[in-house]
Design a protein around this motif. Structure first.
Motif, PDB file in Angstrom:
ATOM      1  N   THR A 122       0.830  -1.205   0.000  1.00 40.78           N
ATOM      2  CA  THR A 122       0.000   0.000   0.000  1.00 40.78           C
ATOM      3  C   THR A 122       0.868   1.261   0.000  1.00 40.78           C
ATOM      4  N   HIS A 123       0.223   2.401  -0.268  1.00 36.26           N
ATOM      5  CA  HIS A 123       0.947   3.672  -0.198  1.00 36.26           C
ATOM      6  C   HIS A 123       1.420   3.958   1.224  1.00 36.26           C
ATOM      7  N   ALA A 124       0.653   3.523   2.220  1.00 31.97           N
ATOM      8  CA  ALA A 124       1.084   3.695   3.607  1.00 31.97           C
ATOM      9  C   ALA A 124       2.333   2.875   3.887  1.00 31.97           C
ATOM     10  N   ASN A 125       2.385   1.641   3.361  1.00 35.63           N
ATOM     11  CA  ASN A 125       3.583   0.820   3.516  1.00 35.63           C
ATOM     12  C   ASN A 125       4.805   1.533   2.953  1.00 35.63           C
ATOM     13  N   VAL A 126       4.659   2.078   1.743  1.00 34.39           N
ATOM     14  CA  VAL A 126       5.782   2.755   1.084  1.00 34.39           C
ATOM     15  C   VAL A 126       6.241   3.958   1.907  1.00 34.39           C
ATOM     16  N   HIS A 160      12.550  -6.009  -9.006  1.00 33.79           N
ATOM     17  CA  HIS A 160      12.867  -6.727  -7.765  1.00 33.79           C
ATOM     18  C   HIS A 160      12.674  -5.792  -6.586  1.00 33.79           C
ATOM     19  N   ASP A 161      12.216  -6.307  -5.442  1.00 28.36           N
ATOM     20  CA  ASP A 161      11.865  -5.418  -4.324  1.00 28.36           C
ATOM     21  C   ASP A 161      13.033  -4.569  -3.843  1.00 28.36           C
ATOM     22  N   PHE A 162      14.235  -5.116  -3.818  1.00 30.24           N
ATOM     23  CA  PHE A 162      15.406  -4.356  -3.388  1.00 30.24           C
ATOM     24  C   PHE A 162      15.680  -3.209  -4.374  1.00 30.24           C
ATOM     25  N   VAL A 167      31.336   6.761  -0.774  1.00 26.82           N
ATOM     26  CA  VAL A 167      30.289   5.819  -0.344  1.00 26.82           C
ATOM     27  C   VAL A 167      30.212   5.817   1.181  1.00 26.82           C
ATOM     28  N   ARG A 168      29.007   6.039   1.689  1.00 26.92           N
ATOM     29  CA  ARG A 168      28.770   5.990   3.135  1.00 26.92           C
ATOM     30  C   ARG A 168      28.062   4.714   3.547  1.00 26.92           C
ATOM     31  N   THR A 169      27.192   4.206   2.665  1.00 20.62           N
ATOM     32  CA  THR A 169      26.350   3.073   3.016  1.00 20.62           C
ATOM     33  C   THR A 169      26.357   2.053   1.882  1.00 20.62           C
ATOM     34  N   ALA A 170      26.787   0.831   2.202  1.00 19.50           N
ATOM     35  CA  ALA A 170      26.782  -0.274   1.239  1.00 19.50           C
ATOM     36  C   ALA A 170      25.809  -1.327   1.763  1.00 19.50           C
ATOM     37  N   LEU A 171      24.570  -1.255   1.302  1.00 22.54           N
ATOM     38  CA  LEU A 171      23.522  -2.142   1.799  1.00 22.54           C
ATOM     39  C   LEU A 171      23.736  -3.565   1.318  1.00 22.54           C
ATOM     40  N   ASN A 172      23.363  -4.515   2.169  1.00 24.88           N
ATOM     41  CA  ASN A 172      23.379  -5.931   1.798  1.00 24.88           C
ATOM     42  C   ASN A 172      22.153  -6.558   2.418  1.00 24.88           C
ATOM     43  N   GLY A 173      21.304  -7.157   1.584  1.00 26.79           N
ATOM     44  CA  GLY A 173      20.059  -7.703   2.100  1.00 26.79           C
ATOM     45  C   GLY A 173      19.867  -9.178   1.860  1.00 26.79           C
ATOM     46  N   ALA A 184       7.079  -7.523   3.895  1.00 28.98           N
ATOM     47  CA  ALA A 184       7.221  -6.396   4.823  1.00 28.98           C
ATOM     48  C   ALA A 184       7.683  -5.162   4.056  1.00 28.98           C
ATOM     49  N   THR A 185       7.179  -4.982   2.842  1.00 31.13           N
ATOM     50  CA  THR A 185       7.544  -3.911   1.913  1.00 31.13           C
ATOM     51  C   THR A 185       8.956  -4.118   1.400  1.00 31.13           C
ATOM     52  N   LEU A 186       9.933  -4.105   2.261  1.00 31.95           N
ATOM     53  CA  LEU A 186      11.313  -4.462   1.922  1.00 31.95           C
ATOM     54  C   LEU A 186      12.120  -4.757   3.172  1.00 31.95           C
ATOM     55  N   THR A 187      12.235  -3.778   4.076  1.00 28.04           N
ATOM     56  CA  THR A 187      13.186  -3.890   5.187  1.00 28.04           C
ATOM     57  C   THR A 187      12.478  -4.043   6.525  1.00 28.04           C
ATOM     58  N   VAL A 188      12.981  -4.953   7.346  1.00 27.98           N
ATOM     59  CA  VAL A 188      12.468  -5.173   8.702  1.00 27.98           C
ATOM     60  C   VAL A 188      13.431  -4.600   9.732  1.00 27.98           C
ATOM     61  N   SER A 189      14.706  -4.924   9.615  1.00 26.24           N
ATOM     62  CA  SER A 189      15.694  -4.432  10.575  1.00 26.24           C
ATOM     63  C   SER A 189      16.797  -3.694   9.833  1.00 26.24           C
ATOM     64  N   TYR A 190      17.273  -2.619  10.472  1.00 22.69           N
ATOM     65  CA  TYR A 190      18.213  -1.700   9.834  1.00 22.69           C
ATOM     66  C   TYR A 190      19.506  -1.613  10.630  1.00 22.69           C
ATOM     67  N   PRO A 191      20.620  -1.433   9.921  1.00 23.72           N
ATOM     68  CA  PRO A 191      21.870  -1.140  10.621  1.00 23.72           C
ATOM     69  C   PRO A 191      21.879   0.313  11.072  1.00 23.72           C
ATOM     70  N   VAL A 192      22.814   0.638  11.895  1.00 23.50           N
ATOM     71  CA  VAL A 192      23.024   2.027  12.311  1.00 23.50           C
ATOM     72  C   VAL A 192      23.979   2.668  11.317  1.00 23.50           C
ATOM     73  N   ALA A 193      23.661   3.869  10.859  1.00 23.69           N
ATOM     74  CA  ALA A 193      24.488   4.548   9.864  1.00 23.69           C
ATOM     75  C   ALA A 193      25.931   4.675  10.331  1.00 23.69           C
ATOM     76  N   ASP A 194      26.856   4.373   9.419  1.00 23.98           N
ATOM     77  CA  ASP A 194      28.298   4.559   9.633  1.00 23.98           C
ATOM     78  C   ASP A 194      28.877   3.668  10.735  1.00 23.98           C
ATOM     79  N   SER A 195      28.151   2.616  11.105  1.00 25.77           N
ATOM     80  CA  SER A 195      28.636   1.777  12.211  1.00 25.77           C
ATOM     81  C   SER A 195      29.294   0.493  11.738  1.00 25.77           C
TER      82      SER A 195
END
Length: 599
Positions: free
Chosen positions: A185-189, A216-218, A288-294, A329-340
């Motif tokens: 839904t738009h609320a999810n986004v 793809h969702d990512f 690059v500050r953030t290199a996501l891996n899912g 779950a739209t895409l992400t459930v748990s997140y890392p802390v920025a720059d950690s």
């Protein structure tokens, strides 16, 4: 950060406040970059929405048949502006399983219109007219280019859309015959965008760079909708371009000044192994500050290897940002802390198989040790771990991950029973409904650690064995398997046993009569060693080890191993093995007398 609003409202605001800012830049394999500003994107989407509204009723499902590019972005937003439901899908492709899955999506979604672009019109019309599927043959085909033409200042306002309306259908990468459309839904986004931005400190100054497929969702949500929602700029290239030349993505990261990149294990590993030093001359990844891996689970060696190789080009280990999520779950459930950076924990493999999460006191490479990666903490919502009865588990225990909160999607399109089963779980304490993820994990020092897929667990003599642990071991046997994907699973006809399929590049070719015997001896040795290693580690009876050419192990569009589909391909005879343990056993190798334990 803004309140809960639709993506169209955010885009309209960006177009008003920063009309000349680049929203999306597409880098083709050859030629110059193509870009579209927020002002142009808003105008073209409104104009195309007006044309779509003449062809579709509100809520109609529209197939988006584009490769990654500006036309895909325009079609996606035009659907949202028109109040119809976009269904992002891959192009038909040349393989029967690709077309079978796409036909299944058309039928499941009840799509009546396919949006494509001029460059792919002929391919789409040939697919529609030549299909054996009645729902596919009934599709009307429209081009996005004429719809976006003439988008002047008098373009109409977007259709009235509520937060509870569907933003799009995201089809999961499951079996070919049973695709499920996740109702996002738009609320999810909106909730997901806010969580993403707050967790990783993202804003208009962020620059994203992605090769992930836009369907793809990512790729769709993490690398396109999030940057559009926060008013950032995103650079895109096709996944085929990345696969052929991963260094091209790295140079686009440099040239764009990207601060956010994303890929599963496969992507980082592909860069590590396929990008040549001579192709990286002058590369600068320092911005690059953030290199996501899912990926689930995330391979710590992929993170370590990427850091070691590319630190010379300015990439910092603290940029790694492992996360956990799923389309439901739209895409992400748990997140890392920025720059950690990322946290790796060594746990006892034997305890993990028994459902206990016990840190190892030995060295990370000890025989009874598995290295796992922490995937951060939830932002908007709640995560619990449960046993098979629905009882909540405390830290130190492995259980199924259940989720609830505003990012959990509305269910599966047209599938009330499957929706109830997956989205309607009730815990033993009466709480719910919860989303059953089908993933296993544990909590460690506040971080969620994913340990594997519940459906892919191997049950060996009453003990849980995770297939990816065995798959990593197979890559250590021979240089021809190093860094190449494999799949370990239980064969349909022999529960409790194990079969392994491993991509392999032989150092000797059995085509030359002079080297034929030597090459076959090499392959015999490899399958015997792999079988012995799998048997020793898992305690299972190994019924076969099959070596196949690179590219034969079935994977999703983001590189995740599809063990079920690989098993189906093997059992149907579609894999075309290079060699196998069953063949080798017809003339046993006396150097591997311990392989009899696998027979």
């Amino acid at each position: 950060m803004h309140g809960v609003r639709t993506l169209m409202q955010d885009l309209s605001q960006h177009a008003t406040n920063h009309p000349s800012k680049a929203a999306v830049v597409f880098a083709p394999e050859s030629g110059t970059d193509r870009s579209i500003t927020y002002g142009e994107l808003d105008r073209s989407a409104r104009a195309a929405a007006r044309g779509l509204s003449r062809q579709c009723s509100p809520g109609a499902r529209v197939l988006l048949l584009h490769p990654t590019g500006l036309e895909f972005v325009q079609s996606l937003l035009a659907c949202m502006y028109a109040g119809v439901v976009p269904v992002p899908v891959p192009l038909p492709g040349g393989y029967p399983h690709q077309r079978e899955r796409l036909a299944g999506i058309v039928a499941d979604a009840g799509a009546t219109l396919a949006l494509t672009d001029a460059a792919h019109e002929e391919e789409i019309r040939d697919w529609v007219t030549g299909s054996e599927s009645a729902p596919v043959r009934a599709l009307r085909v429209a081009l996005i280019e004429p719809l976006t033409a003439g988008g002047g200042t008098d373009a109409p306002a977007p259709a009235r859309t509520t937060l509870d309306d569907l933003a799009f259908l995201q089809y999961t990468s499951g079996s070919t015959g049973d695709p499920k459309g996740v109702m996002v839904t738009h609320a999810n986004v909106s909730h997901h965008t806010q969580s993403f931005a707050q967790s990783l400190d993202l804003g208009p100054g962020s620059v994203f760079c992605s090769w992930l497929p836009a369907y793809h969702d990512f790729g769709l949500i993490g690398m396109l909708l999030v940057p559009l929602g926060v008013g950032a700029t995103t650079y895109l290239m096709t996944s085929s371009h990345f696969l052929k030349r991963p260094a091209a993505w790295l140079h686009l990261v440099d040239r764009s000044g990207a601060t956010v990149i994303g890929a599963p294990n496969f992507g980082y590993d592909h860069c590590l192994r396929q990008a040549r030093d001579r192709q990286l001359e002058g590369l600068d990844l320092s911005r690059v500050r953030t290199a996501l891996n899912g990926a689930e689970p995330i391979d710590p060696s992929a993170l370590d290897g990427f850091t070691e190789r590319f630190s010379a080009y300015g990439f910092g280990a603290a940029c790694h940002a492992p996360a956990y999520g799923l389309a439901e779950a739209t895409l992400t459930v748990s997140y890392p802390v920025a720059d950690s950076g990322h946290t790796t924990v060594a746990v006892r493999s034997s305890a993990l198989g028994d459902g206990r999460f016990e840190t190892s006191q030995g060295l990370p490479d000890a025989d009874d040790t598995t290295r796992l990666v922490g995937c951060g903490t939830p932002r908007e919502g709640e995560v619990i771990l449960v046993d098979p009865t629905g009882e909540r588990l405390t830290e130190g225990r492995v259980g199924e991950i259940w989720v609830r909160g505003p990012v959990v999607a509305a269910g599966y399109w047209g599938r009330p029973d499957a929706t109830q089963e997956t989205f309607g779980a009730i815990a033993a304490d009466g709480s719910g409904p919860w989303l059953r993820t089908g993933d296993l994990g544990a909590l460690h020092e506040g971080s969620l650690v994913v340990t594997g897929r519940l459906k892919e667990l191997l049950i060996i003599h009453g003990r849980n064995v995770f297939p990816y642990d065995l798959e990593r071991l197979m890559q250590t046997v021979h240089p021809g398997a190093e860094g190449r994907p494999g799949a370990v699973f239980t064969p349909s006809e022999r529960p409790g046993t194990v079969v392994a399929v491993q991509e392999f590049r032989a150092t000797l070719r059995p085509t030359d009569p002079v080297t034929q015997a030597e090459a076959l001896t090499e392959l015999d040795s490899v399958v015997h060693e792999m079988a012995a290693l799998l048997a020793d580690v898992s305690g299972a009876q190994v019924t076969d080890v099959v070596l196949v050419r690179p590219g034969r192990v079935q994977r999703t569009t983001s590189g995740k191993i599809q063990r079920g589909r690989t098993r189906e391909a093997l059992e149907s005879g579609a894999l075309e093995p290079l060699h196998s343990l069953r063949v080798a056993r017809r003339s046993p190798d006396p150097r591997h007398d311990h392989a009899g334990a696998t027979a």
